[in-house]
Design a protein around this motif. Sequence first.
Motif, PDB file in Angstrom:
ATOM      1  N   UNK A 177       0.817  -1.215   0.000  1.00 32.57           N
ATOM      2  CA  UNK A 177       0.000   0.000   0.000  1.00 32.57           C
ATOM      3  C   UNK A 177       0.852   1.267   0.000  1.00 32.57           C
ATOM      4  N   UNK A 178       2.015   1.204   0.651  1.00 31.07           N
ATOM      5  CA  UNK A 178       2.899   2.374   0.693  1.00 31.07           C
ATOM      6  C   UNK A 178       3.426   2.708  -0.696  1.00 31.07           C
ATOM      7  N   UNK A 179       3.793   1.681  -1.470  1.00 33.80           N
ATOM      8  CA  UNK A 179       4.250   1.921  -2.840  1.00 33.80           C
ATOM      9  C   UNK A 179       3.103   2.477  -3.677  1.00 33.80           C
ATOM     10  N   UNK A 180       1.913   1.959  -3.459  1.00 32.08           N
ATOM     11  CA  UNK A 180       0.731   2.465  -4.160  1.00 32.08           C
ATOM     12  C   UNK A 180       0.498   3.937  -3.852  1.00 32.08           C
ATOM     13  N   UNK A 181       0.707   4.311  -2.599  1.00 38.98           N
ATOM     14  CA  UNK A 181       0.503   5.704  -2.171  1.00 38.98           C
ATOM     15  C   UNK A 181       1.563   6.630  -2.773  1.00 38.98           C
ATOM     16  N   UNK A 182       2.752   6.088  -3.016  1.00 43.14           N
ATOM     17  CA  UNK A 182       3.846   6.874  -3.587  1.00 43.14           C
ATOM     18  C   UNK A 182       3.591   7.222  -5.044  1.00 43.14           C
ATOM     19  N   UNK A 183       2.725   6.456  -5.694  1.00 43.45           N
ATOM     20  CA  UNK A 183       2.439   6.679  -7.112  1.00 43.45           C
ATOM     21  C   UNK A 183       1.431   7.805  -7.265  1.00 43.45           C
ATOM     22  N   UNK A 184       1.893   9.064  -7.019  1.00 42.82           N
ATOM     23  CA  UNK A 184       0.961  10.183  -7.053  1.00 42.82           C
ATOM     24  C   UNK A 184       1.313  11.281  -8.035  1.00 42.82           C
ATOM     25  N   UNK A 185       2.565  11.313  -8.488  1.00 41.30           N
ATOM     26  CA  UNK A 185       2.964  12.301  -9.489  1.00 41.30           C
ATOM     27  C   UNK A 185       3.826  11.610 -10.547  1.00 41.30           C
ATOM     28  N   UNK A 186       3.997  12.270 -11.673  1.00 40.69           N
ATOM     29  CA  UNK A 186       4.693  11.674 -12.810  1.00 40.69           C
ATOM     30  C   UNK A 186       6.107  11.217 -12.437  1.00 40.69           C
ATOM     31  N   UNK A 187       6.365   9.939 -12.636  1.00 39.67           N
ATOM     32  CA  UNK A 187       7.711   9.408 -12.484  1.00 39.67           C
ATOM     33  C   UNK A 187       8.163   9.093 -11.080  1.00 39.67           C
ATOM     34  N   UNK A 188       7.360   9.395 -10.055  1.00 40.40           N
ATOM     35  CA  UNK A 188       7.839   9.244  -8.679  1.00 40.40           C
ATOM     36  C   UNK A 188       8.003   7.786  -8.263  1.00 40.40           C
ATOM     37  N   UNK A 189       6.940   7.010  -8.352  1.00 40.38           N
ATOM     38  CA  UNK A 189       7.012   5.622  -7.911  1.00 40.38           C
ATOM     39  C   UNK A 189       8.009   4.817  -8.751  1.00 40.38           C
ATOM     40  N   UNK A 190       8.022   5.061 -10.057  1.00 43.44           N
ATOM     41  CA  UNK A 190       8.947   4.350 -10.928  1.00 43.44           C
ATOM     42  C   UNK A 190      10.401   4.659 -10.607  1.00 43.44           C
ATOM     43  N   UNK A 191      10.710   5.939 -10.367  1.00 47.94           N
ATOM     44  CA  UNK A 191      12.081   6.350 -10.073  1.00 47.94           C
ATOM     45  C   UNK A 191      12.558   5.784  -8.738  1.00 47.94           C
ATOM     46  N   UNK A 192      11.737   5.936  -7.715  1.00 50.10           N
ATOM     47  CA  UNK A 192      12.099   5.438  -6.382  1.00 50.10           C
ATOM     48  C   UNK A 192      12.282   3.919  -6.406  1.00 50.10           C
ATOM     49  N   UNK A 193      11.377   3.228  -7.081  1.00 54.80           N
ATOM     50  CA  UNK A 193      11.429   1.769  -7.101  1.00 54.80           C
ATOM     51  C   UNK A 193      12.591   1.253  -7.943  1.00 54.80           C
ATOM     52  N   UNK A 194      12.980   2.001  -8.966  1.00 57.04           N
ATOM     53  CA  UNK A 194      14.162   1.620  -9.747  1.00 57.04           C
ATOM     54  C   UNK A 194      15.400   1.615  -8.855  1.00 57.04           C
ATOM     55  N   UNK A 195      15.507   2.615  -7.979  1.00 53.80           N
ATOM     56  CA  UNK A 195      16.640   2.685  -7.055  1.00 53.80           C
ATOM     57  C   UNK A 195      16.592   1.526  -6.061  1.00 53.80           C
ATOM     58  N   UNK A 196      15.408   1.249  -5.525  1.00 54.94           N
ATOM     59  CA  UNK A 196      15.265   0.144  -4.573  1.00 54.94           C
ATOM     60  C   UNK A 196      15.581  -1.192  -5.247  1.00 54.94           C
ATOM     61  N   UNK A 197      15.133  -1.356  -6.497  1.00 51.38           N
ATOM     62  CA  UNK A 197      15.449  -2.568  -7.239  1.00 51.38           C
ATOM     63  C   UNK A 197      16.941  -2.733  -7.430  1.00 51.38           C
ATOM     64  N   UNK A 198      17.643  -1.617  -7.714  1.00 49.99           N
ATOM     65  CA  UNK A 198      19.101  -1.664  -7.871  1.00 49.99           C
ATOM     66  C   UNK A 198      19.768  -2.060  -6.558  1.00 49.99           C
ATOM     67  N   UNK A 199      19.224  -1.587  -5.446  1.00 48.25           N
ATOM     68  CA  UNK A 199      19.769  -1.974  -4.137  1.00 48.25           C
ATOM     69  C   UNK A 199      19.696  -3.482  -3.933  1.00 48.25           C
ATOM     70  N   UNK A 200      18.563  -4.075  -4.264  1.00 46.35           N
ATOM     71  CA  UNK A 200      18.429  -5.518  -4.069  1.00 46.35           C
ATOM     72  C   UNK A 200      19.312  -6.298  -5.036  1.00 46.35           C
ATOM     73  N   UNK A 201      19.588  -5.734  -6.199  1.00 41.59           N
ATOM     74  CA  UNK A 201      20.536  -6.363  -7.123  1.00 41.59           C
ATOM     75  C   UNK A 201      21.926  -6.389  -6.503  1.00 41.59           C
ATOM     76  N   UNK A 202      22.327  -5.251  -5.933  1.00 44.01           N
ATOM     77  CA  UNK A 202      23.636  -5.181  -5.256  1.00 44.01           C
ATOM     78  C   UNK A 202      23.671  -6.167  -4.089  1.00 44.01           C
ATOM     79  N   UNK A 203      22.568  -6.251  -3.353  1.00 45.22           N
ATOM     80  CA  UNK A 203      22.489  -7.182  -2.222  1.00 45.22           C
ATOM     81  C   UNK A 203      22.656  -8.619  -2.688  1.00 45.22           C
ATOM     82  N   UNK A 204      22.036  -8.960  -3.813  1.00 43.04           N
ATOM     83  CA  UNK A 204      22.128 -10.324  -4.339  1.00 43.04           C
ATOM     84  C   UNK A 204      23.568 -10.681  -4.678  1.00 43.04           C
TER      85      UNK A 204
END
Length: 337
Positions: A177-204
């Motif tokens: 639900x928090x990610x859903x709430x972040x999707x409120x303006x153009x590019x916000x949820x996608x940009x933030x989640x791209x960074x988080x996805x990169x973090x988990x790649x580094x973690x892997x």
Amino acid sequence: MKERMLFEFLPILFGVFISTVLILRKLIPVLKSRKIGQKIYEIGPRWHKGKEGTPIMGGVGFIIPSVIAFFILGGVYIYLGRAKELLGAALSLSMAVLNGLIGFFDDYTKLIKKQNQGFLAWQKFLLQIIVASAYIWAMAACGFIDTKLEIPYFRVEIELGIGYYVIAVLLVAGIVNAVNLTDGIDGLSGSVTAVVGAFFAVAAFTLCEVLPESSGIAALSASIVGGTVGFLMYNFYPAKIFMGDTGSLYLGGMVVGLAFLIGQPLIILVAGIIYIIEVLSDILQVGYFKLTHGKRIFKMAPIHHHFEKCGWSEVKIVCVFSVITVIGCVLAWFGIR
């Protein structure tokens, strides 16, 4: 090990990116022609009315190639007799897809009703709790989680017994639900989640020697980064398409699933700090409004709208929030080492 993971990671990353771009290129005109567009809340920022009619349900553009890419990788692993290495990732992807389906039907309901309201809040939350419960049960049954909760940075494990499952289910549904709430303006949820996805790649890659599920984690991370960056080609300001609940609920399931896969679910609270700030701002605003009978802490919640009303452009908000996410992910990296 790392070389093999990289050989899998890069094709998924670029394959999902290119597929997302191509799918959305074809999908946007189709959605426009069928008038499958966003309805804007009357209570929202007045300048958002110009976004009305922008196609929604764009999340299918990155969900479909992500699932296909994982199925292809799964087929290879089955052929090599190593299917068990992807079992945890398969469970997490399934949970994310189910959340995406909840979002899809919510978006579809909005279109049928011609308003910005799909499922009632309790209906959506109940479905999310059911999906989260099924996921935690499956992860426990397959031995990927137990009743011990690791506290990042302190290397301490707390035995919670059955309470662990309650916390885990609420964490899954809460982050979705928090990610859903972040999707409120153009590019916000996608940009933030791209960074988080990169973090988990580094973690892997960092934990590949001690984490049996590292290949699956890397594969899912690659699909997140490839999919969100591909989506941003059409969603960055001014957006030509929105991901809708279809995309945001799916991404929420993906990031929290990855947190469970690395064995430290609470690390998502640090890496996904923007998600947490967004949801806390909304909770504080609603709570304070009710307690004071009409007063507000922020000009508007969630907090990205507050900064909009303070005069920040959407691009500035996305950039600042993405930088904060990078900082959160760097701090999270120290928490998993």
